[in-house]
Design a protein around this motif. Structure first.
Motif, PDB file in Angstrom:
ATOM      1  N   ALA A  47    -100.356  90.597  13.334  1.00  0.00           N
ATOM      2  CA  ALA A  47    -100.422  89.134  13.378  1.00  0.00           C
ATOM      3  C   ALA A  47    -100.092  88.612  11.988  1.00  0.00           C
ATOM      4  CB  ALA A  47    -101.803  88.650  13.818  1.00  0.00           C
ATOM      5  N   LEU A  48     -99.525  87.415  11.932  1.00  0.00           N
ATOM      6  CA  LEU A  48     -99.105  86.816  10.672  1.00  0.00           C
ATOM      7  C   LEU A  48     -99.750  85.446  10.522  1.00  0.00           C
ATOM      8  CD1 LEU A  48     -97.223  87.071   8.177  1.00  0.00           C
ATOM      9  CD2 LEU A  48     -95.426  85.991   9.549  1.00  0.00           C
ATOM     10  N   VAL A  49    -100.461  85.265   9.411  1.00  0.00           N
ATOM     11  CA  VAL A  49    -101.106  83.989   9.089  1.00  0.00           C
ATOM     12  C   VAL A  49    -100.453  83.462   7.814  1.00  0.00           C
ATOM     13  CG1 VAL A  49    -103.266  82.861   8.414  1.00  0.00           C
ATOM     14  CG2 VAL A  49    -103.286  84.678  10.147  1.00  0.00           C
ATOM     15  N   VAL A  50     -99.970  82.231   7.849  1.00  0.00           N
ATOM     16  CA  VAL A  50     -99.286  81.639   6.693  1.00  0.00           C
ATOM     17  C   VAL A  50    -100.005  80.347   6.310  1.00  0.00           C
ATOM     18  CG1 VAL A  50     -97.122  80.726   5.777  1.00  0.00           C
ATOM     19  CG2 VAL A  50     -97.085  82.674   7.353  1.00  0.00           C
ATOM     20  N   ILE A  79     -94.810  88.698  17.541  1.00  0.00           N
ATOM     21  CA  ILE A  79     -95.967  88.903  16.670  1.00  0.00           C
ATOM     22  C   ILE A  79     -96.737  87.583  16.585  1.00  0.00           C
ATOM     23  CG2 ILE A  79     -96.716  89.383  14.294  1.00  0.00           C
ATOM     24  CD1 ILE A  79     -94.260  91.203  14.032  1.00  0.00           C
ATOM     25  N   PRO A  80     -98.011  87.554  16.941  1.00  0.00           N
ATOM     26  CA  PRO A  80     -98.785  86.304  16.904  1.00  0.00           C
ATOM     27  C   PRO A  80     -98.756  85.671  15.516  1.00  0.00           C
ATOM     28  CG  PRO A  80     -99.967  87.981  18.119  1.00  0.00           C
ATOM     29  CD  PRO A  80     -98.794  88.673  17.486  1.00  0.00           C
ATOM     30  N   TYR A  81     -98.648  84.357  15.487  1.00  0.00           N
ATOM     31  CA  TYR A  81     -98.468  83.610  14.233  1.00  0.00           C
ATOM     32  C   TYR A  81     -99.453  82.453  14.190  1.00  0.00           C
ATOM     33  CZ  TYR A  81     -96.147  80.845  10.598  1.00  0.00           C
ATOM     34  OH  TYR A  81     -95.874  80.128   9.460  1.00  0.00           O
ATOM     35  N   TRP A  82    -100.047  82.247  13.012  1.00  0.00           N
ATOM     36  CA  TRP A  82    -100.967  81.123  12.779  1.00  0.00           C
ATOM     37  C   TRP A  82    -100.557  80.476  11.460  1.00  0.00           C
ATOM     38  CZ3 TRP A  82    -104.477  79.079  15.999  1.00  0.00           C
ATOM     39  CH2 TRP A  82    -105.468  78.222  15.479  1.00  0.00           C
ATOM     40  N   GLY A  83     -99.952  79.289  11.533  1.00  0.00           N
ATOM     41  CA  GLY A  83     -99.468  78.623  10.331  1.00  0.00           C
ATOM     42  C   GLY A  83    -100.237  77.350  10.061  1.00  0.00           C
ATOM     43  N   VAL A  84    -100.685  77.188   8.816  1.00  0.00           N
ATOM     44  CA  VAL A  84    -101.522  76.048   8.431  1.00  0.00           C
ATOM     45  C   VAL A  84    -100.773  75.169   7.430  1.00  0.00           C
ATOM     46  CG1 VAL A  84    -103.716  75.329   7.404  1.00  0.00           C
ATOM     47  CG2 VAL A  84    -103.600  77.405   8.817  1.00  0.00           C
ATOM     48  N   CYS A  85    -100.612  73.898   7.734  1.00  0.00           N
ATOM     49  CA  CYS A  85     -99.993  72.894   6.869  1.00  0.00           C
ATOM     50  C   CYS A  85     -98.565  73.326   6.532  1.00  0.00           C
ATOM     51  CB  CYS A  85    -100.855  72.641   5.632  1.00  0.00           C
ATOM     52  SG  CYS A  85    -100.484  71.060   4.824  1.00  0.00           S
ATOM     53  N   LEU A  86     -98.295  73.802   5.321  1.00  0.00           N
ATOM     54  CA  LEU A  86     -96.974  74.329   5.007  1.00  0.00           C
ATOM     55  C   LEU A  86     -96.586  75.419   5.998  1.00  0.00           C
ATOM     56  CD1 LEU A  86     -94.462  74.796   3.237  1.00  0.00           C
ATOM     57  CD2 LEU A  86     -95.885  76.227   1.749  1.00  0.00           C
ATOM     58  N   GLY A  87     -97.539  76.259   6.388  1.00  0.00           N
ATOM     59  CA  GLY A  87     -97.260  77.311   7.347  1.00  0.00           C
ATOM     60  C   GLY A  87     -96.810  76.772   8.691  1.00  0.00           C
ATOM     61  N   ALA A  88     -97.294  75.592   9.066  1.00  0.00           N
ATOM     62  CA  ALA A  88     -96.846  74.946  10.302  1.00  0.00           C
ATOM     63  C   ALA A  88     -95.435  74.395  10.141  1.00  0.00           C
ATOM     64  CB  ALA A  88     -97.810  73.827  10.693  1.00  0.00           C
ATOM     65  N   GLN A  89     -95.181  73.767   8.994  1.00  0.00           N
ATOM     66  CA  GLN A  89     -93.857  73.210   8.742  1.00  0.00           C
ATOM     67  C   GLN A  89     -92.795  74.311   8.712  1.00  0.00           C
ATOM     68  OE1 GLN A  89     -94.562  71.125   5.055  1.00  0.00           O
ATOM     69  NE2 GLN A  89     -96.272  69.990   5.973  1.00  0.00           N
ATOM     70  N   ARG A 168     -97.055  74.728  19.581  1.00  0.00           N
ATOM     71  CA  ARG A 168     -96.948  76.147  19.925  1.00  0.00           C
ATOM     72  C   ARG A 168     -95.496  76.484  20.225  1.00  0.00           C
ATOM     73  NH1 ARG A 168     -99.136  76.155  24.673  1.00  0.00           N
ATOM     74  NH2 ARG A 168     -97.191  76.582  25.771  1.00  0.00           N
ATOM     75  N   VAL A 169     -95.069  77.644  19.735  1.00  0.00           N
ATOM     76  CA  VAL A 169     -93.762  78.191  20.068  1.00  0.00           C
ATOM     77  C   VAL A 169     -94.012  79.487  20.829  1.00  0.00           C
ATOM     78  CG1 VAL A 169     -91.567  79.072  19.205  1.00  0.00           C
ATOM     79  CG2 VAL A 169     -92.709  77.184  18.011  1.00  0.00           C
ATOM     80  N   GLY A 170     -93.495  79.595  22.038  1.00  0.00           N
ATOM     81  CA  GLY A 170     -93.786  80.766  22.848  1.00  0.00           C
ATOM     82  C   GLY A 170     -95.248  80.753  23.265  1.00  0.00           C
ATOM     83  N   SER A 171     -95.814  81.942  23.377  1.00  0.00           N
ATOM     84  CA  SER A 171     -97.194  82.023  23.860  1.00  0.00           C
ATOM     85  C   SER A 171     -98.229  82.188  22.761  1.00  0.00           C
ATOM     86  CB  SER A 171     -97.329  83.189  24.850  1.00  0.00           C
ATOM     87  OG  SER A 171     -97.039  84.420  24.206  1.00  0.00           O
ATOM     88  N   SER A 172     -97.807  82.628  21.552  1.00  0.00           N
ATOM     89  CA  SER A 172     -98.834  82.968  20.561  1.00  0.00           C
ATOM     90  C   SER A 172     -98.512  82.535  19.135  1.00  0.00           C
ATOM     91  CB  SER A 172     -99.088  84.484  20.574  1.00  0.00           C
ATOM     92  OG  SER A 172     -97.902  85.196  20.258  1.00  0.00           O
ATOM     93  N   ALA A 173     -97.482  81.717  18.932  1.00  0.00           N
ATOM     94  CA  ALA A 173     -97.158  81.208  17.597  1.00  0.00           C
ATOM     95  C   ALA A 173     -97.611  79.757  17.505  1.00  0.00           C
ATOM     96  CB  ALA A 173     -95.667  81.324  17.317  1.00  0.00           C
TER      97      ALA A 173
END
Length: 248
Positions: A47-50, A79-89, A168-173
């Protein structure tokens, strides 16, 4: 794996939750999201957290960003992705949308409303059911100037009166524009930084910054609880999917 950009925007509550759930957390500092080289390999990454960062990424060209290409690869590989603020952008830009300059900073504790897609989303719907109150709109902490345009295939899940806040993009990003991981101590640290404070004063008015900080101190425990429920629900789905893949 957790990607951070500056010391002042750590994974915070999210990082602690990952460790508590038994995830091996490897943190990597990204020197620049405009570096054309990918910051890491995704080999062995489940999993990737940004996390976030200061400055503007409006107009960022994904082809010139190794971090964007890494995020695109993660999404394409499921690969599941969790992006916060900049990570979302960056998630928006990496998947066919764009990072764009907003019409002004949004700083404060703001209600976010779920869209129809958000009410049907297994992660956002559970969070809003717990914290939405009578109007169904959880109150979160926002602190950003940039925003995003979504790719055509993304689902907008929630937004404030001014900006989109979750998709959300796909099922887990997932891209999450708002901050639930920021403690009162970290908010004080941000206000000691000239650029962060200017954004706060522009959005709130200089005379309201102290009141904002006092409110954040009052809300801190509740925001941490929100962070644990929101990301915790995502992690439960991620863990279930990984277990199913391993057994299949």
């Amino acid at each position: 794996m957790v990607l951070t950009h500056v010391d002042s925007e750590p994974a915070g509550v999210y990082g602690r939750l990952l460790a508590e759930r038994g995830w091996r957390v490897e943190e990597v500092r990204v020197a620049s999201y405009t570096d054309p080289r990918p910051p890491v390999s995704l080999r062995g990454v489940d999993a990737l957290v940004v996390m976030g960062g200061p400055g503007t990424v409006s107009g960022l060209h994904p082809g010139n960003s190794g971090e964007c290409r890494l995020i695109e690869e993660a999404v394409l590989r499921g690969i599941p992705y969790w992006g916060v603020c900049l990570g979302a952008q960056l998630l928006a830009a990496a998947t066919g949308g764009a990072c764009v300059r907003g019409d002004g900073p949004e700083v404060g504790h703001v209600p976010v409303a779920l869209t129809a897609a958000g009410h049907g989303d297994p992660v956002l719907a559970e969070w809003a059911a717990v914290f939405g109150g009578e109007d169904g709109c959880p109150t979160v902490m926002a602190w950003h100037s940039d925003t995003f345009r979504l790719p055509a295939h993304a689902e907008l899940l929630a937004g404030s009166a001014r900006y989109p806040h979750a998709f959300r993009v796909g099922s887990s990003a997932y891209g999450i524009q708002f901050h639930l991981e920021v403690t009162a101590a970290l908010a004080r640290q941000w206000l000691a930084d000239v650029s962060y404070r200017q954004a706060a004063e522009h959005s709130l008015g200089a005379d309201r910054v102290a009141a904002f900080l006092a409110e954040h101190e009052r809300r801190q425990a509740g925001l941490e609880h929100q962070a644990r429920v929101l990301m915790g629900t995502w992690l439960e789905r991620v863990t279930a999917d990984l277990t199913a893949a391993a057994s299949g």
